[in-house]
Scaffold this active site. Sequence first.
Site, PDB file in Angstrom:
ATOM      1  N   LYS A 274       2.350  -5.196  12.659  1.00  0.00           N
ATOM      2  CA  LYS A 274       0.879  -6.246  11.181  1.00  0.00           C
ATOM      3  C   LYS A 274       1.170  -7.433  11.607  1.00  0.00           C
ATOM      4  O   LYS A 274       1.343  -8.088  12.563  1.00  0.00           O
ATOM      5  CB  LYS A 274       2.212  -6.558   9.952  1.00  0.00           C
ATOM      6  N   ARG A 348      10.411   5.168   4.685  1.00  0.00           N
ATOM      7  CA  ARG A 348      10.437   6.239   4.314  1.00  0.00           C
ATOM      8  C   ARG A 348      11.619   6.872   5.775  1.00  0.00           C
ATOM      9  O   ARG A 348      12.226   7.452   4.706  1.00  0.00           O
ATOM     10  CB  ARG A 348       8.973   7.482   4.945  1.00  0.00           C
TER      11      ARG A 348
END
Length: 504
Positions: A274, A348
């Site tokens: 990120k 996920r």
Amino acid sequence: MTVKIIDKRAPDALVVPLLQDDRLADLLADIAHRAGVDAATLQQDFRAEAKETLVLYAAGHSGRRFYLLGIGKKNTFSDILVALRSFCHRYKAKLPLRLGVDLRHFSLPEIPRIADAVLTGLSLGLYEIGRYKTAPATKPAPVFGSAKAELDVLVPAEAVQAVKPAVQRAHVFAESSKQILDLMNAPGNYKTPSMLADWVVQQAEKSGFSVRVIPVESIEKEGLGALYAVGKGSPHPPVLLLLEYGAKSRKAKTPTFGLVGKGITFDTGGISLKPSANMHYMKSDLGGAAAVIGAFMVAAQLKLPVRLVGAIPAAENMVDGLAVKPGDVIHTYAGKTVEVTDTDAEGRLVLADAMAYLLKNETPDVLIDLATLTGSIIRAIGTQAAGLFTSNDTLAAALSSSGDACGERLWRMPMWEEYGSDLKSDVADLRNYTGKPMAESISAAKFLEHFTAGHPAWAHLDIAGTAFGDSEFTQTKSATAYGVRLITEFVEQWAAAHQLSSNE
Ligand code: BES
Ligand code: MN
Ligand code: ZN
């Protein structure tokens, strides 16, 4: 703080929550009379706008004052809670040891719910975020927050009994929520997966639920390859926490709820790193886990007649020579292989294994997962609601209605088949990222759907925008404890409406 419900002998210092409705003028006239001030002037100056506050000092009566507090137009649970929380936050240093809240102008049947909101709000207003400050407090701790403090809740005589359970309920919700705020606001180095596990074990003992901690060796050996892959770039190994509350008895008449919460203790993005601006906020990437833990704490303390089984995959998503790489193929617990096209879509992956594991070992009637899963849900609906993903209309309606009732709102998103088509991989059964920067919160939900074993009552809540955000109480973003009340109240409502027959 001791809380008492009374119907007379109001303490000198009184908080009076006031709605902006057609009774306001009369109520103000009465207060003006009790305080010895001019009614017309007071009616002109105080409009009961949300959070509007006016302090009246009664002439000739030492210590007597009225804190008039506006609630605004709607007497919803969250409008009341938010006004009281804000008031207590602003005034806590000045509030006296003995305080009253005057609710005598409210009546049955809604007054227990109002009292719950009022007490929860007051208690949350005492929350202090500065856990890691070393400097001695320059201001003395508020006397109102001390153990000796006394809060009298004034209600009409006929409502005294009905309001009593609200006192305990508010206490349990507020104290549990404050623990959850501390967890979410804690820095990543104070909540590695094993530290989280220890903390949950402590909370479980105090609240009355049980936890099993599955260590990294078993995660690897039992084939939770997705959780293992996400955690393997960190020297702080992943754990899977299994929570349980309520009897497993086959005779039980209440449904079993499966609750799964994303517990990424820090999300750097991994090798798909990120940007550094705002990365520190990724200490909040366990918002789903926090909501699940909070719901267990509340359900256990309130001894709700339900069975909850929970799974929290906890891992730190780090950059390292051993970290999972873009393009790596991993073997999930459910047996499906996944090409990791983006290591930042780690939520996920860990949820996939946790849900599959839970479903292998339990048969919940309802399955809900909560996760700070995508930035995409924030771009779509902002911070006023969490995204609700389910193909079950009954479940969607029930969750939405619980969310509306407590102000932890949900907004339903589509789950059409087409949204899942870009998850096909050339080399594995699935890939974890579509590669297209569009509808990412929906494709994430479609990814998760592959790991729900076709459960007919599954819902996914993307709480990335609601779990952590701007707040009037802090300078930068901070925790909200979103989901604790939503899940608890949903569970209560659903259980009441879906009693199972005892011979099932
Ligand atoms: N934890 C983030 C999602 C998030 C973003 C939560 C902002 C709270 C605030 C999640 O793991 C993530 O990085 N998601 C990616 C998914 C993408 C790679 C498909 C995202 O949203 O960019
Ligand atoms: Mn991520
Ligand atoms: Zn994440």
